[in-house]
Design a protein around this motif. Structure first.
Motif, PDB file in Angstrom:
ATOM      1  N   ASP A 712       0.816  -1.208   0.000  1.00 56.43           N
ATOM      2  CA  ASP A 712       0.000   0.000   0.000  1.00 56.43           C
ATOM      3  C   ASP A 712       0.853   1.262   0.000  1.00 56.43           C
ATOM      4  OD1 ASP A 712      -2.298  -1.523   0.061  1.00 56.43           O
ATOM      5  OD2 ASP A 712      -2.313  -1.637   2.260  1.00 56.43           O
ATOM      6  N   CYS A 713       2.151   1.092  -0.287  1.00 59.07           N
ATOM      7  CA  CYS A 713       3.064   2.230  -0.250  1.00 59.07           C
ATOM      8  C   CYS A 713       3.684   2.437  -1.639  1.00 59.07           C
ATOM      9  CB  CYS A 713       4.163   1.999   0.792  1.00 59.07           C
ATOM     10  SG  CYS A 713       3.535   1.669   2.461  1.00 59.07           S
ATOM     11  N   VAL A 714       4.564   3.424  -1.729  1.00 55.52           N
ATOM     12  CA  VAL A 714       5.228   3.763  -2.981  1.00 55.52           C
ATOM     13  C   VAL A 714       6.737   3.822  -2.725  1.00 55.52           C
ATOM     14  CG1 VAL A 714       5.567   5.529  -4.730  1.00 55.52           C
ATOM     15  CG2 VAL A 714       3.266   5.042  -3.892  1.00 55.52           C
ATOM     16  N   MET A 715       7.498   3.063  -3.531  1.00 58.87           N
ATOM     17  CA  MET A 715       8.950   3.094  -3.439  1.00 58.87           C
ATOM     18  C   MET A 715       9.491   3.970  -4.569  1.00 58.87           C
ATOM     19  SD  MET A 715      11.793   2.348  -2.069  1.00 58.87           S
ATOM     20  CE  MET A 715      11.582   0.975  -0.931  1.00 58.87           C
ATOM     21  N   LYS A 716      10.396   4.853  -4.222  1.00 62.82           N
ATOM     22  CA  LYS A 716      10.989   5.756  -5.196  1.00 62.82           C
ATOM     23  C   LYS A 716      12.492   5.511  -5.270  1.00 62.82           C
ATOM     24  CE  LYS A 716       7.632   9.527  -4.484  1.00 62.82           C
ATOM     25  NZ  LYS A 716       7.484  10.966  -4.146  1.00 62.82           N
ATOM     26  N   PHE A 717      13.040   5.676  -6.491  1.00 65.24           N
ATOM     27  CA  PHE A 717      14.479   5.620  -6.658  1.00 65.24           C
ATOM     28  C   PHE A 717      14.868   6.449  -7.881  1.00 65.24           C
ATOM     29  CE2 PHE A 717      12.984   2.173  -9.326  1.00 65.24           C
ATOM     30  CZ  PHE A 717      13.818   2.224 -10.438  1.00 65.24           C
ATOM     31  N   THR A 718      16.103   6.883  -7.891  1.00 71.34           N
ATOM     32  CA  THR A 718      16.657   7.603  -9.037  1.00 71.34           C
ATOM     33  C   THR A 718      17.859   6.853  -9.555  1.00 71.34           C
ATOM     34  OG1 THR A 718      18.118   8.949  -7.666  1.00 71.34           O
ATOM     35  CG2 THR A 718      15.907   9.821  -8.095  1.00 71.34           C
ATOM     36  N   TYR A 719      18.187   7.083 -10.813  1.00 72.32           N
ATOM     37  CA  TYR A 719      19.387   6.451 -11.341  1.00 72.32           C
ATOM     38  C   TYR A 719      20.045   7.366 -12.368  1.00 72.32           C
ATOM     39  CZ  TYR A 719      17.190   5.117 -15.802  1.00 72.32           C
ATOM     40  OH  TYR A 719      16.607   5.137 -17.041  1.00 72.32           O
ATOM     41  N   SER A 720      21.341   7.188 -12.466  1.00 69.90           N
ATOM     42  CA  SER A 720      22.145   7.934 -13.423  1.00 69.90           C
ATOM     43  C   SER A 720      23.276   7.041 -13.887  1.00 69.90           C
ATOM     44  CB  SER A 720      22.690   9.220 -12.784  1.00 69.90           C
ATOM     45  OG  SER A 720      23.493   8.906 -11.649  1.00 69.90           O
ATOM     46  N   GLU A 721      23.788   7.335 -15.061  1.00 74.21           N
ATOM     47  CA  GLU A 721      24.864   6.535 -15.630  1.00 74.21           C
ATOM     48  C   GLU A 721      26.210   7.190 -15.314  1.00 74.21           C
ATOM     49  OE1 GLU A 721      24.167   3.778 -16.744  1.00 74.21           O
ATOM     50  OE2 GLU A 721      22.008   3.939 -17.093  1.00 74.21           O
ATOM     51  N   LEU A 722      27.158   6.385 -14.827  1.00 72.40           N
ATOM     52  CA  LEU A 722      28.484   6.868 -14.472  1.00 72.40           C
ATOM     53  C   LEU A 722      29.421   6.781 -15.677  1.00 72.40           C
ATOM     54  CD1 LEU A 722      28.816   5.113 -10.998  1.00 72.40           C
ATOM     55  CD2 LEU A 722      28.062   7.449 -11.466  1.00 72.40           C
ATOM     56  N   PRO A 723      30.492   7.586 -15.702  1.00 73.02           N
ATOM     57  CA  PRO A 723      31.451   7.521 -16.824  1.00 73.02           C
ATOM     58  C   PRO A 723      32.091   6.146 -16.980  1.00 73.02           C
ATOM     59  CG  PRO A 723      31.796   9.521 -15.521  1.00 73.02           C
ATOM     60  CD  PRO A 723      30.802   8.680 -14.759  1.00 73.02           C
ATOM     61  N   SER A 724      32.144   5.373 -15.895  1.00 67.62           N
ATOM     62  CA  SER A 724      32.752   4.039 -15.971  1.00 67.62           C
ATOM     63  C   SER A 724      31.874   3.030 -16.689  1.00 67.62           C
ATOM     64  CB  SER A 724      33.045   3.530 -14.553  1.00 67.62           C
ATOM     65  OG  SER A 724      31.838   3.405 -13.803  1.00 67.62           O
ATOM     66  N   GLY A 725      30.622   3.417 -17.018  1.00 74.49           N
ATOM     67  CA  GLY A 725      29.714   2.490 -17.674  1.00 74.49           C
ATOM     68  C   GLY A 725      28.741   1.820 -16.735  1.00 74.49           C
ATOM     69  N   LYS A 726      28.913   2.019 -15.433  1.00 77.50           N
ATOM     70  CA  LYS A 726      27.996   1.437 -14.460  1.00 77.50           C
ATOM     71  C   LYS A 726      26.841   2.401 -14.178  1.00 77.50           C
ATOM     72  CE  LYS A 726      31.508  -1.396 -12.141  1.00 77.50           C
ATOM     73  NZ  LYS A 726      30.875  -2.682 -12.484  1.00 77.50           N
ATOM     74  N   SER A 727      25.777   1.874 -13.584  1.00 80.67           N
ATOM     75  CA  SER A 727      24.606   2.673 -13.239  1.00 80.67           C
ATOM     76  C   SER A 727      24.582   2.903 -11.741  1.00 80.67           C
ATOM     77  CB  SER A 727      23.319   1.959 -13.678  1.00 80.67           C
ATOM     78  OG  SER A 727      23.306   1.782 -15.063  1.00 80.67           O
ATOM     79  N   ASN A 728      24.319   4.147 -11.342  1.00 85.11           N
ATOM     80  CA  ASN A 728      24.235   4.507  -9.929  1.00 85.11           C
ATOM     81  C   ASN A 728      22.759   4.607  -9.552  1.00 85.11           C
ATOM     82  OD1 ASN A 728      24.847   5.313  -7.357  1.00 85.11           O
ATOM     83  ND2 ASN A 728      25.138   7.457  -7.894  1.00 85.11           N
ATOM     84  N   LEU A 729      22.280   3.661  -8.741  1.00 84.90           N
ATOM     85  CA  LEU A 729      20.885   3.625  -8.320  1.00 84.90           C
ATOM     86  C   LEU A 729      20.811   4.110  -6.874  1.00 84.90           C
ATOM     87  CD1 LEU A 729      19.798   0.154  -9.758  1.00 84.90           C
ATOM     88  CD2 LEU A 729      19.785   2.364 -10.875  1.00 84.90           C
ATOM     89  N   THR A 730      19.991   5.136  -6.641  1.00 84.72           N
ATOM     90  CA  THR A 730      19.791   5.678  -5.301  1.00 84.72           C
ATOM     91  C   THR A 730      18.366   5.370  -4.874  1.00 84.72           C
ATOM     92  OG1 THR A 730      21.337   7.459  -5.823  1.00 84.72           O
ATOM     93  CG2 THR A 730      19.966   7.742  -3.876  1.00 84.72           C
ATOM     94  N   VAL A 731      18.215   4.578  -3.799  1.00 82.41           N
ATOM     95  CA  VAL A 731      16.913   4.043  -3.398  1.00 82.41           C
ATOM     96  C   VAL A 731      16.588   4.556  -1.995  1.00 82.41           C
ATOM     97  CG1 VAL A 731      15.526   1.954  -3.191  1.00 82.41           C
ATOM     98  CG2 VAL A 731      17.514   1.982  -4.693  1.00 82.41           C
ATOM     99  N   LEU A 732      15.303   4.890  -1.806  1.00 80.83           N
ATOM    100  CA  LEU A 732      14.861   5.247  -0.460  1.00 80.83           C
ATOM    101  C   LEU A 732      14.984   4.041   0.459  1.00 80.83           C
ATOM    102  CD1 LEU A 732      11.664   7.433  -1.063  1.00 80.83           C
ATOM    103  CD2 LEU A 732      13.875   8.198  -0.244  1.00 80.83           C
ATOM    104  N   LYS A 733      15.389   4.290   1.708  1.00 78.59           N
ATOM    105  CA  LYS A 733      15.508   3.183   2.659  1.00 78.59           C
ATOM    106  C   LYS A 733      14.157   2.575   2.972  1.00 78.59           C
ATOM    107  CE  LYS A 733      19.731   4.807   4.960  1.00 78.59           C
ATOM    108  NZ  LYS A 733      20.341   5.232   6.244  1.00 78.59           N
ATOM    109  N   LYS A 734      13.111   3.421   3.014  1.00 77.40           N
ATOM    110  CA  LYS A 734      11.773   2.936   3.311  1.00 77.40           C
ATOM    111  C   LYS A 734      10.802   3.498   2.287  1.00 77.40           C
ATOM    112  CE  LYS A 734      12.472   2.632   8.349  1.00 77.40           C
ATOM    113  NZ  LYS A 734      11.982   3.086   9.670  1.00 77.40           N
ATOM    114  N   PRO A 735       9.817   2.712   1.908  1.00 75.54           N
ATOM    115  CA  PRO A 735       8.814   3.244   0.978  1.00 75.54           C
ATOM    116  C   PRO A 735       7.970   4.335   1.653  1.00 75.54           C
ATOM    117  CG  PRO A 735       8.194   1.065   1.746  1.00 75.54           C
ATOM    118  CD  PRO A 735       9.579   1.307   2.259  1.00 75.54           C
ATOM    119  N   GLU A 736       7.440   5.227   0.855  1.00 76.50           N
ATOM    120  CA  GLU A 736       6.599   6.299   1.360  1.00 76.50           C
ATOM    121  C   GLU A 736       5.163   5.777   1.503  1.00 76.50           C
ATOM    122  OE1 GLU A 736       9.002  10.096  -0.585  1.00 76.50           O
ATOM    123  OE2 GLU A 736       6.942   9.640  -1.186  1.00 76.50           O
ATOM    124  N   CYS A 737       4.646   5.859   2.735  1.00 76.29           N
ATOM    125  CA  CYS A 737       3.316   5.334   3.016  1.00 76.29           C
ATOM    126  C   CYS A 737       2.459   6.452   3.648  1.00 76.29           C
ATOM    127  CB  CYS A 737       3.365   4.146   3.976  1.00 76.29           C
ATOM    128  SG  CYS A 737       4.414   2.782   3.378  1.00 76.29           S
TER     129      CYS A 737
END
Length: 822
Positions: A712-737
């Protein structure tokens, strides 16, 4: 023949003349573009003949001709060509026939002969085990001409109800005590589940701990009989051992339960275990373990820690590498545990493949990633997560078995160096997958096929034959391929030594004379050193060109080419060399081809002027088995992304593409929560190897924001691509309820709103009434100001006293009055 000679001479003369005039004229008038076209491009297009790879190779024998190109043929006819014009015996078949060499051509072709081709079986246990066939054909004979590619089709089927041999190899170190308690009745339950998949099931059992030497185990005298002395939680255990084979494969599962119930745990000193020693012995000791040839071999390896690998044994003074042999003594214990080092991953993979064994790593979650990496180095292995107390072992084994049976992958054994193989898979969807030799997501009984293309790059020394084996990973069935090479010509069987056709000074073979030492000429009629003007014209490629192209000397109408420190100069007119071809990064023909007369002849799998363009597509296949992730094209073995915003080695990264958030979500769920489709398929490390996940309390809105529901909650995360070719995913520790609504608050809010609305309505009503009254009063005042009389005067009112005035005159007291009388 004379007409052909004169035409060719005229052609060469005209071509050289026109091109010479073109070069001279364009150098004088380089600014005139029209002159360039009329003088240069048109003659080049009209007069220049197509390059003939066979004649440009300047082959001097039939064998050399066959190696130039698979389309080249050799004319073995004695009288061929002209005395005035040298006609190459190595040419395309149609050219040789045109020049009068019909019926005496040497042009072998690659061929295939299917030696054994038994049909595929549909079931396993219902037939005699030796009659079960899962690959077709079983034996093929190839006759290969270098450069002439040929192909054949291989079909593979996972038959139903195939026999299964399962050997359960358990870690009996002290940390596995609770696991041992839970599997005491494993045999009966496992047999019940496996018999749902096969009617022919056998089960075996073995255990391991570690080498009983320091520093791997407790070796002090007080620990010899009980290494658990002084350990308060569990003070009694058996001495440490390397590997112990306890039960050979049998269909009597009660014996498995009996052996398990007899076992007791032991204790070693360091955390890693000696499991790889046990795996190797279980694989190579076929007779004692009881592996059947006509059965699927499953080796279940259960542990809760990391393994020792090769070179770890040096810590205990073991410097001798493992020999890969069986070392079980009469008591079925590993006798070389304290003499040989631990086996390497390569040795394990080799022995498992030789004995058709599928290795299943059943390990705890903490070590899953490590063993998952091992599967990439040991073909035919899978890994599953084992609960701390092994209560899911049956489900784990069934799942792993189904996973093994759902895929087919071809392996090649003893592939000759001079032979290149390319595979094209046709899986259940009916699509072609070039460069792939594996099909997945199959059902039992499905048939898949692979087209195998074979090409010999050269001829082996001594014209020996070779063979190799194509084998599905984990299958006992194989396809044996025998190779013979067509590197010799049939005309060589009719050699004439000291032949009169060669003036008695040489050997006549395949239409040519091979002169003895000291003799030259097409008929060996000249001795070395003879020269003269009469032979000079025969040493020119065309009229006006230097003798022997300026790279040799003419002797008896033949060119003897100079030696060069850069390579070999060759050809009838010394016009060719093997060092002036295009280079790539300083390497001749990129190292993937042979320089032949100024042109790179690329090896199989490479194209381009300098052979730097690979035709392989393996590196373009993304993790989801798509070509360049469906966002680009595979060019020269590398992906060129065409989808806007896509990048990466296989165009797998695309922040702006539809579905990017869902792909990242799958990685977050499997890596953080071990859930989702990737976790179920155990493909998380493969698909998410380039993801760097960070958990935070607040998100940075400058990156791409993704949202997905969680309960019944919503999980949010953002992502960006690093110069090394890897993806940086930033995730909330807890979903927003959202918090639960308060009934009293809602009631008060409703009442307040109603009161507020009422007050607002009253204020509005009062305001309207006031405005209306003021307007009415203003109108009243206006009308009043316009009235003709005062408010105090009433025209209908009359006073009760009236006054009348009379005009009279009287005299009173002798006074006169004139006025009114009241």
């Amino acid at each position: 023949m004379a007409i052909v000679t004169h035409i060719h001479f005229f052609w060469q003369h005209l071509k050289g003349l026109v091109l010479f005039q073109c070069i001279t004229k364009t150098n004088v008038e380089t600014s005139k573009a029209a002159m360039k076209w009329n003088c240069c491009l048109w003659p080049a297009l009209i007069l220049a003949p197509r390059l003939n790879i066979c004649t440009s190779g300047s082959a001097t024998s039939c064998e050399e001709c066959l190696l130039i190109h698979p389309k080249c043929a050799w004319c073995s006819k004695e009288e061929f060509g002209s005395t005035k014009f040298i006609t190459s015996r190595c040419d395309f078949v149609e050219n040789l026939i045109t020049n009068g060499c019909a019926g005496e051509l040497e042009t072998p072709k690659s061929s295939i002969n299917i030696v054994e081709n038994l049909p595929l079986s549909s079931k396993g246990s219902s037939l005699t085990l030796s009659d079960v066939t899962q690959i077709m054909p079983q034996k093929i004979s190839l006759n290969l001409r270098p450069g002439d590619k040929t192909s054949f089709r291989v079909q593979v089927r996972q038959v139903e109800d195939y026999p299964v041999d399962l050997y359960y190899l358990m870690d009996l170190s002290l940390s596995m005590k609770d696991d041992l308690d839970n599997i005491r009745n494993l045999g009966t339950k496992l047999a019940e589940e496996m018999r749902k998949l096969t009617s022919n099931f056998r089960l075996g059992f073995g255990s391991f701990v570690d080498k009983n030497i320091s520093p791997f185990s407790y070796t002090a005298p007080r620990y010899q009989n009980n290494p658990c002395i002084g350990y308060k939680l569990f003070p009694h255990c058996v001495p440490s051992f390397g590997f112990r084979h306890l039960l050979s494969l049998t269909d009597k599962v009660d014996r498995f339960n009996e052996e398990v119930q007899k076992q007791k745990v032991s204790r070693n000193r360091d955390a890693p275990e000696g499991g790889f020693d046990a795996i190797l012995q279980a694989a190579v000791c076929k007779e004692k373990i009881g592996w059947r040839k006509e059965a699927s071999h499953l080796l279940v390896f259960t542990t809760d820690d990391v393994p020792h690998i090769a070179l770890d044994g040096k810590l205990g003074g073991l410097v001798q590498p493992h020999d890969g042999q069986c070392h079980l003594n009469e008591a079925n214990e590993y006798s070389a545990s304290n003499q040989l080092d631990y086996p390497s991953l390569a040795l394990l993979g080799e022995k498992l493949a030789e004995n058709n064994i599928h290795l299943i790593f059943a390990v705890t979650k903490a070590h899953y990633i490590l063993y998952k990496n091992f599967t990439a180095l040991i073909p035919g292995t899978t890994v599953e997560i084992l609960h701390q107390d092994s209560n899911n072992i049956i489900q784990l084994i069934v799942k792993a078995y189904n996973s093994i049976r759902s895929k087919v992958e071809l392996t090649v054994w003893d592939n000759p160096e001079d032979v290149s193989l390319t595979f094209t898979a046709t899986c259940q969807d009916g699509l072609l997958y070039p460069g792939l030799r594996k099909c997945e997501e199959l059902q039992i009984g499905d048939t898949v096929s692979f087209e195998v293309s074979v090409e010999a790059r050269s001829c082996p020394a001594g014209n020996t034959s070779h063979s190799f084996t194509i084998k599905p990973a984990g299958f006992r069935d194989t396809l044996e391929v025998e190779i013979a090479y067509s590197c010799t010509c049939g005309c060589m069987k009719q050699m004439e030594w000291n032949s009169s056709k060669c003036s008695g000074n040489g050997t006549y073979t395949c239409g040519l004379c091979e002169c003895d030492s000291g003799y030259l000429g097409s008929k060996c009629e000249c001795e070395e050193g003879e020269s003269g003007n009469m032979y000079q014209n025969m040493c020119r490629e065309a009229e006006g060109k230097p003798v022997c192209s300026g790279r040799g000397e003419c002797s008896c109408n033949q060119c003897i080419c100079y030696k060069s420190e850069f390579g070999r100069i060759y050809g009838l007119f010394c016009e060719c060399n093997d060092f002036s071809c295009a280079r790539y990064k300083g390497v001749l023909c990129s190292g993937h081809g042979d320089c032949h007369c100024g042109e790179c002849k690329c090896h199989a799998g490479y194209i381009g002027d300098n052979c730097n363009c690979s035709t392989e597509t393996n590196r373009c296949i993304s993790n989801d088995s798509q070509m360049c992730s469906g966002r680009g094209n595979c060019v020269c073995g590398k992906c060129q992304c065409t989808e806007p915003g896509a990048f990466g080695e296989t165009c797998e990264k695309c922040p702006t593409c539809p579905g990017a958030c869902s792909t990242k979500r799958d990685c977050i769920e499997c890596m953080l929560h071990n859930s989702g489709g990737l976790a179920d398929n155990q493909t998380c490390p493969k698909h998410c190897k380039d993801e760097i996940i960070t958990r935070v309390d607040n998100l940075n809105t400058h990156s791409v924001l993704c949202v997905y529901p969680v309960n019944d909650c919503v999980m949010k995360f953002t992502y960006s691509e690093l110069p090394s070719g890897k993806s940086n995913l930033t995730v909330l520790k807890k979903p927003e309820c959202g918090s639960a609504p308060n009934a009293l608050t809602i009631l008060l809010a409703v009442v307040g709103i109603i009161l507020l609305i009422g007050i607002v309505l009253l204020v509005v009503w009062k305001l309207l009434v006031t405005i209306h009254d003021r307007r009415e009063f203003a109108r009243f005042q206006s009308e009043r100001s316009r009235a003709r009389y005062e408010m105090a005067s009433n025209p209908l009112y009359r006073k009760p006293i009236s006054t009348h005035s009379l005009d009279f005159t009287f005299n009173k007291l002798s006074k006169s009055y004139n006025g009114t009388i009241d």
